[in-house]
Design an enzyme around this catalytic site. Structure first.
Site, PDB file in Angstrom:
ATOM      1  N   ILE A   1       0.822  -1.197   0.000  1.00  0.00           N
ATOM      2  CA  ILE A   1       0.000   0.000   0.000  1.00  0.00           C
ATOM      3  C   ILE A   1       0.865   1.259   0.000  1.00  0.00           C
ATOM      4  CG2 ILE A   1      -1.897   1.213   1.101  1.00  0.00           C
ATOM      5  CD1 ILE A   1      -2.531  -1.651   0.067  1.00  0.00           C
ATOM      6  N   LYS A   2       0.623   2.111  -0.994  1.00  0.00           N
ATOM      7  CA  LYS A   2       1.351   3.379  -1.100  1.00  0.00           C
ATOM      8  C   LYS A   2       0.686   4.432  -0.217  1.00  0.00           C
ATOM      9  CE  LYS A   2       3.219   4.538  -5.109  1.00  0.00           C
ATOM     10  NZ  LYS A   2       3.338   4.888  -6.546  1.00  0.00           N
ATOM     11  N   ILE A   3       1.516   4.986   0.668  1.00  0.00           N
ATOM     12  CA  ILE A   3       1.066   5.977   1.636  1.00  0.00           C
ATOM     13  C   ILE A   3       1.912   7.240   1.451  1.00  0.00           C
ATOM     14  CG2 ILE A   3       0.821   6.481   4.105  1.00  0.00           C
ATOM     15  CD1 ILE A   3      -0.984   4.230   3.354  1.00  0.00           C
TER      16      ILE A   3
END
Length: 228
Positions: free
Chosen positions: A93-95
């Protein structure tokens, strides 16, 4: 060094895997838009392809998927990340590299949801993903070079800091927004773990005028050589 494809187009992904043996995929909202598919359809098709190729698991073939960029609280980021991560074991997941993003990534890693802290533009920003155990950190190259900044030193600083404090290899450095073969070489030369780029960048990296010239010279010689 590993090479990821920066795309959400399934035809590009298949071509890049067959031709270059890419090691993973990075996507963002713009890539999803360019795929011409709704968000869940685009990432679902990628997840299905990864499974069909026997590449299941982020350890084998990570696919970075970005949460809704409108989300600005850690709670909303965590909730969105949990839902996306549940779709595929390949999804990382890109945060965003903000205070709330760092807090969200820290909690997600505690839950076993792997994260890629993105939109990093300084070595200082890159410290926190490593300290908190994110799988990836994504310092951007192209955008900074467009503004005349020295990206070789910037990436080298991150690599050196990670080596100094035992982060190197644990939080993997993805050189992102890579737009030229020269940038690939610069990232490789200073020891970045991964480069992610579009298919055209990889295609350009293998093309060279002297290679084409050499093929022409050798082809002419072949044609003018007696076979008996």
């Amino acid at each position: 060094m590993k090479f990821f494809l920066d795309s959400a187009k399934l035809d590009e992904i298949v071509q890049a895997h067959k031709t270059f043996g890419i090691d993973g995929i990075t996507t963002n909202p713009r890539h999803i838009q360019n795929s011409g598919k709704p968000f869940l359809k685009a990432i679902g098709d990628i997840a299905s392809w990864v499974k069909s190729e026997g590449l299941s698991g982020y350890e084998v073939f990570p696919v970075s998927v970005e949460i809704n960029p409108h989300l600005d609280s850690r709670e909303s980021m965590i909730d969105a990340a949990r839902k996306i991560a549940a779709i595929s074991p390949n999804f990382v997941i890109k945060i965003p590299a903000t205070q709330e993003g760092i807090a969200a990534a820290r909690q997600l890693e505690k839950e076993g949801i792997r994260t890629n802290v993105t939109l990093v533009f300084s070595a200082a920003q890159a410290l926190w993903p490593a300290k908190n155990g994110s799988l990836f950190v994504s310092p951007f190259i192209g955008w900074k070079e467009d503004n005349g900044e020295d990206c070789g030193k910037y990436i080298n600083d991150i690599v050196q800091i990670y080596k100094n404090y035992g982060f190197y290899g644990k939080t993997q450095i993805i050189c992102a927004a890579v737009r030229t073969p020269k940038q690939i070489v610069e990232c490789a030369a200073v020891g970045a773990d991964i480069v992610t780029a579009g298919l055209e960048v990889y295609q350009n990296s293998i093309n060279h005028a002297y290679t084409r010239q050499g093929i022409k010279i050798f082809s002419d010689a072949w044609d003018n050589t007696a076979r008996e």
